[in-house]
Motif scaffolding. Structure first.
Motif, PDB file in Angstrom:
ATOM      1  N   ASP A 841       0.844  -1.193   0.000  1.00  0.00           N
ATOM      2  CA  ASP A 841       0.000   0.000   0.000  1.00  0.00           C
ATOM      3  C   ASP A 841       0.886   1.252   0.000  1.00  0.00           C
ATOM      4  OD1 ASP A 841      -2.727  -1.156   2.149  1.00  0.00           O
ATOM      5  OD2 ASP A 841      -2.208  -1.582   0.059  1.00  0.00           O
ATOM      6  N   TYR A 842       0.582   2.214  -0.863  1.00  0.00           N
ATOM      7  CA  TYR A 842       1.430   3.395  -0.977  1.00  0.00           C
ATOM      8  C   TYR A 842       0.584   4.659  -0.878  1.00  0.00           C
ATOM      9  CZ  TYR A 842      -0.150   3.262  -5.859  1.00  0.00           C
ATOM     10  OH  TYR A 842      -0.925   3.219  -6.991  1.00  0.00           O
ATOM     11  N   PHE A 843       1.245   5.761  -0.504  1.00  0.00           N
ATOM     12  CA  PHE A 843       0.548   7.006  -0.233  1.00  0.00           C
ATOM     13  C   PHE A 843       1.456   8.181  -0.606  1.00  0.00           C
ATOM     14  CE2 PHE A 843      -1.816   4.277   2.648  1.00  0.00           C
ATOM     15  CZ  PHE A 843      -0.819   3.434   3.141  1.00  0.00           C
ATOM     16  N   ARG A 844       0.889   9.313  -0.982  1.00  0.00           N
ATOM     17  CA  ARG A 844       1.665  10.512  -1.284  1.00  0.00           C
ATOM     18  C   ARG A 844       1.024  11.714  -0.597  1.00  0.00           C
ATOM     19  NH1 ARG A 844       2.282   9.595  -7.828  1.00  0.00           N
ATOM     20  NH2 ARG A 844       3.636   7.763  -7.724  1.00  0.00           N
ATOM     21  N   ILE A 845       1.886  12.631  -0.149  1.00  0.00           N
ATOM     22  CA  ILE A 845       1.415  13.884   0.447  1.00  0.00           C
ATOM     23  C   ILE A 845       2.270  15.008  -0.115  1.00  0.00           C
ATOM     24  CG2 ILE A 845       1.084  15.210   2.575  1.00  0.00           C
ATOM     25  CD1 ILE A 845       0.917  12.583   4.083  1.00  0.00           C
ATOM     26  N   THR A 846       1.636  16.092  -0.559  1.00  0.00           N
ATOM     27  CA  THR A 846       2.370  17.262  -1.034  1.00  0.00           C
ATOM     28  C   THR A 846       1.696  18.514  -0.495  1.00  0.00           C
ATOM     29  OG1 THR A 846       3.317  18.372  -2.961  1.00  0.00           O
ATOM     30  CG2 THR A 846       1.050  17.568  -3.165  1.00  0.00           C
ATOM     31  N   GLY A 847       2.466  19.595  -0.384  1.00  0.00           N
ATOM     32  CA  GLY A 847       1.930  20.812   0.207  1.00  0.00           C
ATOM     33  C   GLY A 847       1.492  21.830  -0.815  1.00  0.00           C
ATOM     34  N   LYS A 848       0.518  22.648  -0.413  1.00  0.00           N
ATOM     35  CA  LYS A 848       0.033  23.745  -1.241  1.00  0.00           C
ATOM     36  C   LYS A 848      -0.179  25.010  -0.402  1.00  0.00           C
ATOM     37  CE  LYS A 848      -3.718  24.979  -4.420  1.00  0.00           C
ATOM     38  NZ  LYS A 848      -4.973  24.491  -5.071  1.00  0.00           N
ATOM     39  N   GLY A 849      -0.834  24.862   0.753  1.00  0.00           N
ATOM     40  CA  GLY A 849      -1.103  25.995   1.623  1.00  0.00           C
ATOM     41  C   GLY A 849       0.118  26.369   2.441  1.00  0.00           C
ATOM     42  N   ALA A 850       0.071  27.551   3.039  1.00  0.00           N
ATOM     43  CA  ALA A 850       1.216  28.062   3.788  1.00  0.00           C
ATOM     44  C   ALA A 850       1.508  27.252   5.040  1.00  0.00           C
ATOM     45  CB  ALA A 850       0.971  29.528   4.174  1.00  0.00           C
ATOM     46  N   GLY A 851       0.520  26.544   5.552  1.00  0.00           N
ATOM     47  CA  GLY A 851       0.707  25.826   6.813  1.00  0.00           C
ATOM     48  C   GLY A 851       1.447  24.514   6.693  1.00  0.00           C
ATOM     49  N   GLY A 852       1.634  23.989   5.465  1.00  0.00           N
ATOM     50  CA  GLY A 852       2.328  22.717   5.302  1.00  0.00           C
ATOM     51  C   GLY A 852       1.509  21.550   5.822  1.00  0.00           C
ATOM     52  N   TRP A 853       2.213  20.464   6.182  1.00  0.00           N
ATOM     53  CA  TRP A 853       1.523  19.254   6.617  1.00  0.00           C
ATOM     54  C   TRP A 853       2.327  18.502   7.671  1.00  0.00           C
ATOM     55  CZ3 TRP A 853       4.725  15.207   5.787  1.00  0.00           C
ATOM     56  CH2 TRP A 853       5.664  15.322   4.751  1.00  0.00           C
ATOM     57  N   SER A 854       1.598  17.599   8.389  1.00  0.00           N
ATOM     58  CA  SER A 854       2.264  16.660   9.300  1.00  0.00           C
ATOM     59  C   SER A 854       1.615  15.303   9.139  1.00  0.00           C
ATOM     60  CB  SER A 854       2.145  17.129  10.758  1.00  0.00           C
ATOM     61  OG  SER A 854       0.805  17.077  11.173  1.00  0.00           O
ATOM     62  N   ILE A 887       6.185  13.997  -0.012  1.00  0.00           N
ATOM     63  CA  ILE A 887       6.703  12.711   0.451  1.00  0.00           C
ATOM     64  C   ILE A 887       5.850  11.586  -0.113  1.00  0.00           C
ATOM     65  CG2 ILE A 887       5.332  12.591   2.574  1.00  0.00           C
ATOM     66  CD1 ILE A 887       7.923  11.538   3.933  1.00  0.00           C
ATOM     67  N   GLU A 888       6.501  10.404  -0.370  1.00  0.00           N
ATOM     68  CA  GLU A 888       5.807   9.202  -0.851  1.00  0.00           C
ATOM     69  C   GLU A 888       6.242   8.040   0.024  1.00  0.00           C
ATOM     70  OE1 GLU A 888       4.929   6.805  -5.020  1.00  0.00           O
ATOM     71  OE2 GLU A 888       6.824   7.871  -4.797  1.00  0.00           O
ATOM     72  N   LEU A 889       5.280   7.219   0.498  1.00  0.00           N
ATOM     73  CA  LEU A 889       5.574   6.095   1.387  1.00  0.00           C
ATOM     74  C   LEU A 889       4.946   4.827   0.852  1.00  0.00           C
ATOM     75  CD1 LEU A 889       4.464   8.718   3.289  1.00  0.00           C
ATOM     76  CD2 LEU A 889       5.498   7.283   5.061  1.00  0.00           C
ATOM     77  N   VAL A 890       5.509   3.681   1.309  1.00  0.00           N
ATOM     78  CA  VAL A 890       4.938   2.373   0.989  1.00  0.00           C
ATOM     79  C   VAL A 890       4.994   1.524   2.250  1.00  0.00           C
ATOM     80  CG1 VAL A 890       7.159   1.382   0.253  1.00  0.00           C
ATOM     81  CG2 VAL A 890       5.008   0.400  -0.614  1.00  0.00           C
ATOM     82  N   CYS A 891       3.962   0.689   2.447  1.00  0.00           N
ATOM     83  CA  CYS A 891       3.911  -0.231   3.602  1.00  0.00           C
ATOM     84  C   CYS A 891       4.812  -1.418   3.315  1.00  0.00           C
ATOM     85  CB  CYS A 891       2.489  -0.684   3.856  1.00  0.00           C
ATOM     86  SG  CYS A 891       2.331  -1.841   5.226  1.00  0.00           S
ATOM     87  N   ILE A 892       5.785  -1.686   4.219  1.00  0.00           N
ATOM     88  CA  ILE A 892       6.683  -2.834   4.019  1.00  0.00           C
ATOM     89  C   ILE A 892       6.381  -3.972   4.988  1.00  0.00           C
ATOM     90  CG2 ILE A 892       8.506  -1.386   3.048  1.00  0.00           C
ATOM     91  CD1 ILE A 892       9.902  -1.531   5.812  1.00  0.00           C
ATOM     92  N   THR A 893       5.757  -3.672   6.104  1.00  0.00           N
ATOM     93  CA  THR A 893       5.274  -4.712   7.045  1.00  0.00           C
ATOM     94  C   THR A 893       3.837  -4.361   7.380  1.00  0.00           C
ATOM     95  OG1 THR A 893       7.472  -4.995   8.000  1.00  0.00           O
ATOM     96  CG2 THR A 893       5.608  -5.861   9.274  1.00  0.00           C
ATOM     97  N   ALA A 894       2.929  -5.322   7.188  1.00  0.00           N
ATOM     98  CA  ALA A 894       1.501  -5.039   7.340  1.00  0.00           C
ATOM     99  C   ALA A 894       1.219  -4.325   8.657  1.00  0.00           C
ATOM    100  CB  ALA A 894       0.684  -6.324   7.258  1.00  0.00           C
TER     101      ALA A 894
END
Length: 910
Positions: A841-854, A887-894
């Motif tokens: 399972d993979y996921f991506r997060i990118t910023g647009k607004g001034a506040g960024g992300w966590s 950032i882009e992530l992938v699950c390596i251990t369920a």
């Protein structure tokens, strides 16, 4: 000096004014201040005090009151002796000790600000007996009610000086040789009060022995017995509607009144400087002198009858003036001694038709006629007065009850195998009285009246309607229903065959016992009120809610619900008061201490089973109890579990939310709201409101979980949808193919769908195809591959794909596999890894607004960023430092481990 009578729910403050000779000058009640007229005080029970139950199990109750001091001899309460419960209540600063039926032999030490209440109804039923001699508190007050007090000597006994006020209410007394109040040195600051008391079995009881000046206040009682012990008083005395069976000696300092039908059955003596007004009363002393007047003070005897064979009837040598007004001597009327008698009154020798002698306090009797009004009709004639109801009064007071029976019918249905018979007789024997428009009818039910019922079959039973017909005055049975004519309904009976009914009884027998008075002398209105108060309390209006979460960095957030004023119905309207944020919440199903009090909901991180809810999603249910004493309460129900994600919290598939109100609060409790919350351990304890559900007007569950604003679940075999044109056409659901402990969600598209089209036609690269016999064949095309056999087909799109979502709320939002997220807010947009993830399972997060992300984690999860790892669990996270970081992530251990595949920017690893 004032003293107070506290009868569980109401208070009676009586103020005694020394400047007016110790007279009662003021009464403070629930509804305001009352000044007694001409020294008369009328006491009436009200404000939620009720009695119910049979002769062996009576209960005196006050809605909404709870006591922890309950005494029982069967071991199912905390206390087996009354003294242990009294000691505990005294140690807690006072309270009410409830005592269950039984005989308790104890010499009790009593305390200020405590009460003993028998949970048995009226005391003279004898279900609760307390045997012993008791020491009252020397100051303060004490109340005892609903029991029988028995002693070989005295009930309350102390040689010490005291100032406490002692009250006994609804009590029976059995004294062999002594007094109820043997407190000779009790002073004028103290007093003895008794209300609704009976003497049962007493031999020689002098009732009161006091020379210290204590107040004596007795209402509606039978007091004293025999002649061996004389009642002695020395302060203010009021006797109202009492029967005094022992000799009485009003000694130095005694003053007050005896009125309201008080009867003296033994000699009354006025000594020293005692002074009383006795009126509207009587002396019935047999061969004993009615009155010995030896006082130096003045007294009045008015509107009194004296029945004694003693000669003289009144005697004495008192120098104080004894004024006799309208005194009737029914036997001997001789007055002896050297008494100083006041002016006597004369009666007219002739009166007109229907005239009566009517007296006024302190004035001569005058002749007058009775006057009727819209309810009473008066007819005066020579030597007679006719008093009856007006037609309007008769229609409303009597004929409003037409079709009812005054007594309780006893109805039985029997069969001899061939004939079914219903019989009616009066419970306890005798005849019944039926109220009809033509008057009261004496229905002969000695022996029982009978009627034959119509039998059905065991598979097709017959309904019988049984009634007593006004026009014929006969017991009648019909299979057609109730008659249109005036009647008294008796019963509805569903009869099978006579043979089966003989052994098994009827399928149904419902007696219509609309009696005015039952066998326990309870009236029809009290039955209706009792039934109403067994129903759930009904929300009417108000009780608006305000939810507040105050963020605190480093310490837990404050979590509150405040409520506005509102109205809730029991039998009558009751006001539910305003509750501010930090007012008490009673956590009724706390796993360790039920009814524990909290003042901030942030303390509630353990569910009703004792499991932790920290870092989880869960619901709190708020409900209220509207109490008759004005001190209403609000309660919190903890859930029986919690969830790892918001979706489950919103659906509550396991029915963790608790919408139950306990049976003992059924008639006073009502639901207010459900608050769905998330707790996170960061910043010392961060709380987030997920949803606020208004529950006002909804009925509570009878068991914990489900309902009342949360998800309803059904057995798939029990749930069907039928066609409105042909109810034989059904849609069934089958969930057996779903993996165990898994919830599958069907999401409706935003357009109409005809499932017939889906099954008949399928689109392919070369056009559409119609499956044969419901079979679909899938063939891969450009960029598409298929695999699988039988019922499983896998379709893969070369290169895969990702769905992008723009997030404008701060969240946190739980991310989903194969999705990308664009954070667009002036503040930091929070995301959380999914609690459940599969390898790949993979996921991506990118910023647009001034506040960024966590990006936060759940328990047990770790993100591997090259050679750096986040802190395992909810404390670990990644965060952007620039608005466009990616950032882009992938699950390596369920479920637990994730690798960063790529990133842009200087990512903060925690």
């Amino acid at each position: 000096m004032p003293y107070r009578y506290n009868a569980i729910t109401g208070e009676l403050d009586v103020v005694v004014d020394a400047s007016s000779g110790g007279a009662i000058t003021q009464i403070d009640t629930d509804s305001g201040t009352v000044t007694p007229v001409a020294g008369v005080v009328n006491l009436n029970g009200q404000n939620g005090i009720s009695t119910s139950g049979s002769s062996n199990n009576g209960v005196i109750s006050s809605p909404g009151f709870i006591s922890e001091y309950v005494v029982s001899q069967d071991g199912d309460t905390d206390y087996s002796t009354i003294q242990d419960a009294l000691d505990a209540a005294n140690g807690d600063g006072g309270g009410i000790v409830f005592v269950r039926p039984g005989t308790y032999t104890e010499d009790l030490t009593l305390y200020d600000n405590t009460q003993i209440v028998g949970g048995v109804g009226l005391g003279d039923l004898g279900a609760l007996v307390i045997v012993g001699e008791h020491t009252p508190p020397s100051s303060g007050s004490f109340v005892l009610r609903n029991c029988k007090l028995q002693s070989a000597t005295n009930i309350f006994n102390s040689a010490a000086a005291g100032t406490s006020s002692i009250f006994i209410i609804d009590v029976a007394v059995d004294v062999t040789n002594g007094y109820v109040f043997n407190l000779p040195n009790w002073t004028s600051s103290g007093g003895f009060g008794a209300f609704d008391i009976g003497e049962i079995g007493s031999t020689d009881c002098g009732w009161v022995n006091n020379t210290g000046g204590a107040t004596v206040f007795m209402t509606n009682i039978t007091m004293g017995a025999g002649s061996g012990n004389t009642m002695i008083t020395s302060g203010f005395v009021e006797l109202y509607n009492c029967v005094v069976q022992c000799p009485v000696d009003f000694q130095t300092g005694t003053n007050g009144i005896a009125a309201g039908g008080t009867v003296f059955e033994n000699t009354v003596t006025f000594s020293n400087n005692s002074s009383l007004d006795i009126y509207n009363s009587s002396f019935v002393t047999g061969a004993n002198t009615a009155l010995n007047y030896n006082s130096s003070a003045n007294s009045k005897i008015s509107s009194v009858s004296i029945d004694t064979s003693a000669n003289p009837a009144i005697n004495g040598s008192g120098v104080g003036q004894l004024t006799l007004t309208n005194v009737s001597f029914l036997d001997n009327g001789t007055i002896g001694g050297s008494l100083n008698l006041g002016t006597s009154r004369t009666y007219p020798t002739q009166m007109g038709n229907g005239e009566l002698l009517i007296g006024s306090l302190g004035q001569p009797a005058v002749t007058s006629t009775l006057t009727g009004d819209e309810n009473i009709r008066i007819s005066n004639a020579a030597g007679s007065i006719t008093i009856d109801l007006t037609q309007n009064a008769e229609d409303t007071a009597i004929h409003g009850w037409n079709g009812t029976i005054i007594e309780t019918p006893l109805v039985a249905v029997t069969s001899d195998g061939a004939t079914i018979t219903l019989s009616v007789e009066r419970s306890g024997g005798g005849d019944l009285t039926v109220i009809f428009s033509d008057g009261y009818y004496a229905w002969d039910t000695t022996p029982a009246d009978t009627v034959t019922l119509t039998a059905g079959t065991d598979t097709v039973p017959q309904v019988n309607y049984v009634y007593f017909l006004q026009s014929t005055k006969t017991l009648t049975a019909s299979t057609a229903g109730w008659p249109a004519a005036e009647h008294a309904p008796i019963a509805t009976v569903i009869c099978q065959s006579a043979a089966t009914l003989q052994t098994d009884g009827p399928y149904k027998q419902q007696n219509w016992t609309d009696h005015i008075i039952d066998t326990n002398e309870q009236g029809h209105i009290s039955h209706l009120n009792f039934w109403i108060r067994q129903q759930s309390a009904t929300y009417l209006n108000g009780v608006a809610q305000n939810y507040t979460i105050t963020s605190n960095v480093g310490t837990p957030d404050n979590v509150f619900i405040s409520t506005a004023i509102g109205t809730v119905l029991q039998l009558h309207e009751n006001t539910f008061p305003v509750f501010a944020n930090a007012d008490d919440y009673y956590v009724i199903n706390d796993s360790t201490t039920p009814y524990t009090i909290v003042n901030d909901l942030n303390a509630l991180l353990t569910d009703s089973t004792g499991a932790s809810m920290a870092g989880r999603y869960f619901s709190l249910v708020l409900w209220g109890s509207v109490n008759s004493n004005g001190e209403s309460k609000r309660f919190i129900n903890l859930p029986s579990g919690s969830y790892a994600n918001q979706a489950d919290l919103e659906l509550d598939p396991d029915a963790y939310a608790n919408f139950t109100i306990p049976d003992q609060f059924k008639s006073t409790g009502f639901l207010i709201s459900e608050w769905k919350l998330r707790h996170q351990a960061v910043s010392g304890g961060t709380w987030t409101s997920i949803e606020e559900v208004d529950l006002r007007g909804l009925l509570p569950n009878t068991i914990a979980g489900g309902g009342g604003g949360s998800l309803q679940t059904f057995d798939d075999a029990a749930f069907r949808i039928f066609d409105n044109g042909d109810t034989s056409k059904l849609i069934a659901f089958e969930a057996s193919a779903i993996t165990t402990s898994t919830t599958r969600t069907i999401t409706m598209a935003d357009y109409d769908i005809d499932l017939a089209d889906v099954l008949i036609s399928a689109s392919t690269d070369s056009g559409s195809a119609t499956p044969a016999s419901g079979t679909l064949t899938f063939t891969g095309g450009t960029g598409v591959s298929t695999s699988g056999t039988g019922s499983t087909v896998t379709i893969d799109v070369a290169g895969g794909g990702i769905t992008w979502n723009e997030t404008t709320v701060t969240g946190p939002t739980s991310i989903v596999a194969a999705n990308g997220y664009i954070a667009n807010n002036a503040a930091t947009v929070g995301y959380t890894l999914p609690a459940t993830a599969s390898v790949g399972d993979y996921f991506r997060i990118t910023g647009k607004g001034a506040g960024g992300w966590s990006l936060g984690q759940n328990a047990g999860q770790t993100i591997h960023f090259g050679s750096s790892d986040t802190t395992t669990g909810a404390g670990g996270s990644l965060a952007s430092t620039d608005a466009q970081d990616t950032i882009e992530l992938v699950c390596i251990t369920a479920n637990t481990d994730f690798n960063v595949l790529s990133s842009i920017g200087n990512i903060t690893v925690v």
